[in-house]
Design a protein around this motif. Structure first.
Motif: not given
Length: 374
Positions: A285, A289, A313-315, A343-344, A348-350
């Motif tokens: 992260a 964040s 989830s985190a940036q 990955r969005t 962001e990782t989910q």
């Protein structure tokens, strides 16, 4: 090896018949091997040096389940015997356990280099050796689909079909580096020595992870099954991770699930899995964040039953593909779970971890989906 006696009869270390080839130039050691490892239906065949053992391996039509070998012997040493075994496609997967001196680091390194599966130190504790042989056999048979046939009679699977086949080699490589760096660090002082010792510690962690992966994959870790409060487990692991996360200025925000939500499984393994996942998410992260952790009812788990989904989830950066991730997946697999990492477009990782509400008797293989990674 006789362990004891119960109301049902005698209890032996090996529950299935095992054929062992014991190689040693010392006749007393050969006698000990026969006396200590014999069991109903099994057979302990002895050889007086590497050349004698190699001839018996080639001529015996029944095949052997494993080889125990001393290293220093006349005519053909245990090192040369290992090389011959690994060079022959018929015996490439045959487990070889070598016997060496307790502090003989050079011999241990060389034995692993030529293909030894494991080693035992002198003086030999025969009961511990027996348990080690049982573990080696179980791990080998698990890799080959649970077959009880000697490894020499089983075709090796394609490398891409069994990625954890690389673990023994990885463990050997890690061990060699640890031994070399530790030896060099002993002769140094100051910052350089500290840097080397830090590297040793990191390699030791790698080796521990690799060993844990192999243990979980081989079923060598005794698993217990109990009902676990999902809310309690998440709260406990999030609080444990807060210290390391705060050092990177990353906050952990947990949305507690309902108290009645429960999963069933091995508490120790699930604790380790959540620690790995939360740790990897927090480490990747961005500074400043927030790592958000929540849970939801899943309409369908990996095996079609109702379950619960843990969402993180985190940036930040994509999660690295490393040994921690491999161990995490093995634990998820052991609980018939499913792990998806996305990955969005907003960087962001989910992570979505689905665990069934109750563990099945037959555990399907977990799925790992990684989408959108740069």
């Amino acid at each position: 090896m006789l362990l004891g006696r119960s109301n049902d009869g005698y209890i032996y270390l090996f529950t299935d018949p095992v054929r062992v080839l014991a190689v040693d130039d010392d006749p007393i050691m050969r006698e000990f091997a026969v006396a200590q490892l014999s069991h109903p239906g099994g057979e302990i065949v002895t050889a007086f040096d590497g050349q004698d053992a190699w001839q018996k391996l080639q001529s015996d039509e029944r095949g052997f389940d494993l080889v125990i070998s001393d290293l220093e012997m006349p005519r053909m040493t245990g090192f040369n015997l290992c090389e011959e075994i690994r060079a022959d496609a018929r015996f490439r997967d045959l487990p070889v356990v070598v016997i060496t001196g307790r502090d003989d680091t050079f011999a241990i390194d060389r034995a692993y280099e030529v293909g030894a599966t494991s080693f035992v130190a002198k003086p030999v504790n025969w009961r511990l050796l027996g348990y080690q042989l049982r573990y080696v056999l179980r791990a080998c048979r698990t890799e080959h689909g649970g077959s009880s046939a000697p490894p020499s009679a089983i075709a090796a699977p394609p490398a891409q079909a069994a990625p954890h086949d690389l673990l023994p080699a990885l463990s050997r490589e890690a061990y060699k580096h640890i031994a070399a760096i530790e030896h060099a660090a002993r002769g140094l002082n100051g910052p350089s020595a500290e840097d080397l010792l830090e590297t040793v510690e990191e390699l030791a962690r790698m080796l521990k992870r690799a060993t844990s992966i192999a243990d979980v994959a081989a079923g060598a870790i005794a698993e217990t099954s109990e009902e676990i409060s999902l809310a309690g487990l998440l709260n406990e692991r999030a609080r444990t991770a807060e210290s390391a996360a705060s050092a990177r200025n990353v906050a952990i925000a947990l949305e507690r699930p309902p108290a009645l939500w429960r999963i069933e499984g091995d508490r120790r393994l699930l604790t380790q899995a959540l620690d790995l996942l939360i740790g990897k998410m927090a480490a990747s992260a961005d500074e400043g964040s927030t790592l958000r952790v929540s849970a939801a009812a899943a309409s369908e788990a990996a095996d079609g039953r109702a379950g619960f989904e843990i969402i993180m989830s985190a940036q930040g950066r994509p999660l690295p593909e490393d040994l921690d991730g491999a161990l995490l997946l093995r634990i998820v697999e052991a609980h018939a779970g499913e792990l998806t990492i996305r990955r969005t477009a907003a960087a962001e990782t989910q992570a979505h971890l689905v665990l069934p509400a109750a563990r099945p008797t037959k555990q399907p293989i977990a799925k790992l989906t990684i989408a959108g990674f740069a």
